[in-house]
Write a protein that holds these residues in place. Sequence first.
Motif, PDB file in Angstrom:
ATOM      1  N   SER A  14       0.830  -1.202   0.000  1.00  0.00           N
ATOM      2  CA  SER A  14       0.000   0.000   0.000  1.00  0.00           C
ATOM      3  C   SER A  14       0.868   1.256   0.000  1.00  0.00           C
ATOM      4  O   SER A  14       0.549   2.234  -0.686  1.00  0.00           O
ATOM      5  CB  SER A  14      -0.914  -0.010   1.233  1.00  0.00           C
ATOM      6  OG  SER A  14      -1.629   1.179   1.323  1.00  0.00           O
ATOM      7  N   SER A  48       1.100   4.098  -2.976  1.00  0.00           N
ATOM      8  CA  SER A  48       0.887   5.515  -2.692  1.00  0.00           C
ATOM      9  C   SER A  48       2.054   6.357  -3.195  1.00  0.00           C
ATOM     10  O   SER A  48       1.856   7.435  -3.761  1.00  0.00           O
ATOM     11  CB  SER A  48       0.716   5.730  -1.187  1.00  0.00           C
ATOM     12  OG  SER A  48      -0.477   5.164  -0.747  1.00  0.00           O
ATOM     13  N   GLN A  93      -3.680  10.308  -7.661  1.00  0.00           N
ATOM     14  CA  GLN A  93      -4.063   9.547  -6.477  1.00  0.00           C
ATOM     15  C   GLN A  93      -5.474   9.955  -6.062  1.00  0.00           C
ATOM     16  O   GLN A  93      -5.829  11.131  -6.125  1.00  0.00           O
ATOM     17  CB  GLN A  93      -3.085   9.794  -5.338  1.00  0.00           C
ATOM     18  CG  GLN A  93      -3.299   8.887  -4.155  1.00  0.00           C
ATOM     19  CD  GLN A  93      -2.186   8.988  -3.132  1.00  0.00           C
ATOM     20  OE1 GLN A  93      -1.553  10.011  -3.002  1.00  0.00           O
ATOM     21  NE2 GLN A  93      -1.957   7.918  -2.414  1.00  0.00           N
ATOM     22  N   LYS A  94      -6.246   8.985  -5.648  1.00  0.00           N
ATOM     23  CA  LYS A  94      -7.606   9.279  -5.205  1.00  0.00           C
ATOM     24  C   LYS A  94      -7.552  10.029  -3.878  1.00  0.00           C
ATOM     25  O   LYS A  94      -6.671   9.800  -3.051  1.00  0.00           O
ATOM     26  CB  LYS A  94      -8.397   7.982  -5.035  1.00  0.00           C
ATOM     27  CG  LYS A  94      -8.626   7.266  -6.340  1.00  0.00           C
ATOM     28  CD  LYS A  94      -9.431   6.012  -6.139  1.00  0.00           C
ATOM     29  CE  LYS A  94      -9.622   5.328  -7.477  1.00  0.00           C
ATOM     30  NZ  LYS A  94     -10.343   4.077  -7.347  1.00  0.00           N
ATOM     31  N   ARG A 134      -9.487   9.848  -1.309  1.00  0.00           N
ATOM     32  CA  ARG A 134      -9.687   8.967  -0.158  1.00  0.00           C
ATOM     33  C   ARG A 134      -8.381   8.311   0.256  1.00  0.00           C
ATOM     34  O   ARG A 134      -8.037   8.243   1.440  1.00  0.00           O
ATOM     35  CB  ARG A 134     -10.728   7.899  -0.492  1.00  0.00           C
ATOM     36  CG  ARG A 134     -11.033   6.950   0.661  1.00  0.00           C
ATOM     37  CD  ARG A 134     -11.999   5.838   0.247  1.00  0.00           C
ATOM     38  NE  ARG A 134     -11.511   5.037  -0.860  1.00  0.00           N
ATOM     39  CZ  ARG A 134     -10.632   4.035  -0.737  1.00  0.00           C
ATOM     40  NH1 ARG A 134     -10.139   3.733   0.430  1.00  0.00           N
ATOM     41  NH2 ARG A 134     -10.251   3.347  -1.788  1.00  0.00           N
ATOM     42  N   LYS A 135      -7.607   7.843  -0.717  1.00  0.00           N
ATOM     43  CA  LYS A 135      -6.321   7.195  -0.441  1.00  0.00           C
ATOM     44  C   LYS A 135      -5.324   8.214   0.128  1.00  0.00           C
ATOM     45  O   LYS A 135      -4.569   7.900   1.048  1.00  0.00           O
ATOM     46  CB  LYS A 135      -5.780   6.553  -1.720  1.00  0.00           C
ATOM     47  CG  LYS A 135      -4.487   5.836  -1.555  1.00  0.00           C
ATOM     48  CD  LYS A 135      -4.630   4.622  -0.672  1.00  0.00           C
ATOM     49  CE  LYS A 135      -3.317   3.856  -0.681  1.00  0.00           C
ATOM     50  NZ  LYS A 135      -3.149   3.061   0.508  1.00  0.00           N
ATOM     51  N   ARG A 136      -5.334   9.417  -0.405  1.00  0.00           N
ATOM     52  CA  ARG A 136      -4.432  10.458   0.089  1.00  0.00           C
ATOM     53  C   ARG A 136      -4.737  10.781   1.541  1.00  0.00           C
ATOM     54  O   ARG A 136      -3.841  10.911   2.360  1.00  0.00           O
ATOM     55  CB  ARG A 136      -4.560  11.718  -0.767  1.00  0.00           C
ATOM     56  CG  ARG A 136      -3.593  12.827  -0.369  1.00  0.00           C
ATOM     57  CD  ARG A 136      -3.893  14.119  -1.110  1.00  0.00           C
ATOM     58  NE  ARG A 136      -5.249  14.590  -0.924  1.00  0.00           N
ATOM     59  CZ  ARG A 136      -5.681  15.228   0.167  1.00  0.00           C
ATOM     60  NH1 ARG A 136      -4.868  15.459   1.166  1.00  0.00           N
ATOM     61  NH2 ARG A 136      -6.933  15.647   0.244  1.00  0.00           N
ATOM     62  N   GLN A 161      -6.084   8.768   3.720  1.00  0.00           N
ATOM     63  CA  GLN A 161      -5.612   7.634   4.521  1.00  0.00           C
ATOM     64  C   GLN A 161      -4.115   7.739   4.773  1.00  0.00           C
ATOM     65  O   GLN A 161      -3.647   7.473   5.879  1.00  0.00           O
ATOM     66  CB  GLN A 161      -5.902   6.309   3.808  1.00  0.00           C
ATOM     67  CG  GLN A 161      -7.312   5.835   3.892  1.00  0.00           C
ATOM     68  CD  GLN A 161      -7.500   4.522   3.152  1.00  0.00           C
ATOM     69  OE1 GLN A 161      -6.721   4.185   2.251  1.00  0.00           O
ATOM     70  NE2 GLN A 161      -8.532   3.783   3.511  1.00  0.00           N
ATOM     71  N   ASP A 162      -3.376   8.092   3.737  1.00  0.00           N
ATOM     72  CA  ASP A 162      -1.925   8.201   3.869  1.00  0.00           C
ATOM     73  C   ASP A 162      -1.537   9.268   4.879  1.00  0.00           C
ATOM     74  O   ASP A 162      -0.656   9.065   5.713  1.00  0.00           O
ATOM     75  CB  ASP A 162      -1.278   8.514   2.520  1.00  0.00           C
ATOM     76  CG  ASP A 162      -1.423   7.375   1.527  1.00  0.00           C
ATOM     77  OD1 ASP A 162      -1.743   6.246   1.946  1.00  0.00           O
ATOM     78  OD2 ASP A 162      -1.222   7.633   0.325  1.00  0.00           O
TER      79      ASP A 162
END
Length: 57
Positions: A3, A7, A16-17, A19-21, A23-24
């Motif tokens: 993951s 990223s 990058q989405k 939502r993923k950003r 989370q990171d």
Amino acid sequence: MWSIIQSVLAALIGVQKDRKRQQDFASEKPLGFIVAAILVTLIFVLILILVANIAAG
């Protein structure tokens, strides 16, 4: 670990989405991202050098 690499690669090309950003950035352990980013950048630069040397003959 996969993951983190995903990223970093997404950040490298600028896609990058959201939502993923989020989370990171919510991760409490940024060291993994820092190490992965340095390694991916070094590999990228080495590949560019290799391609340039091959193209130059």
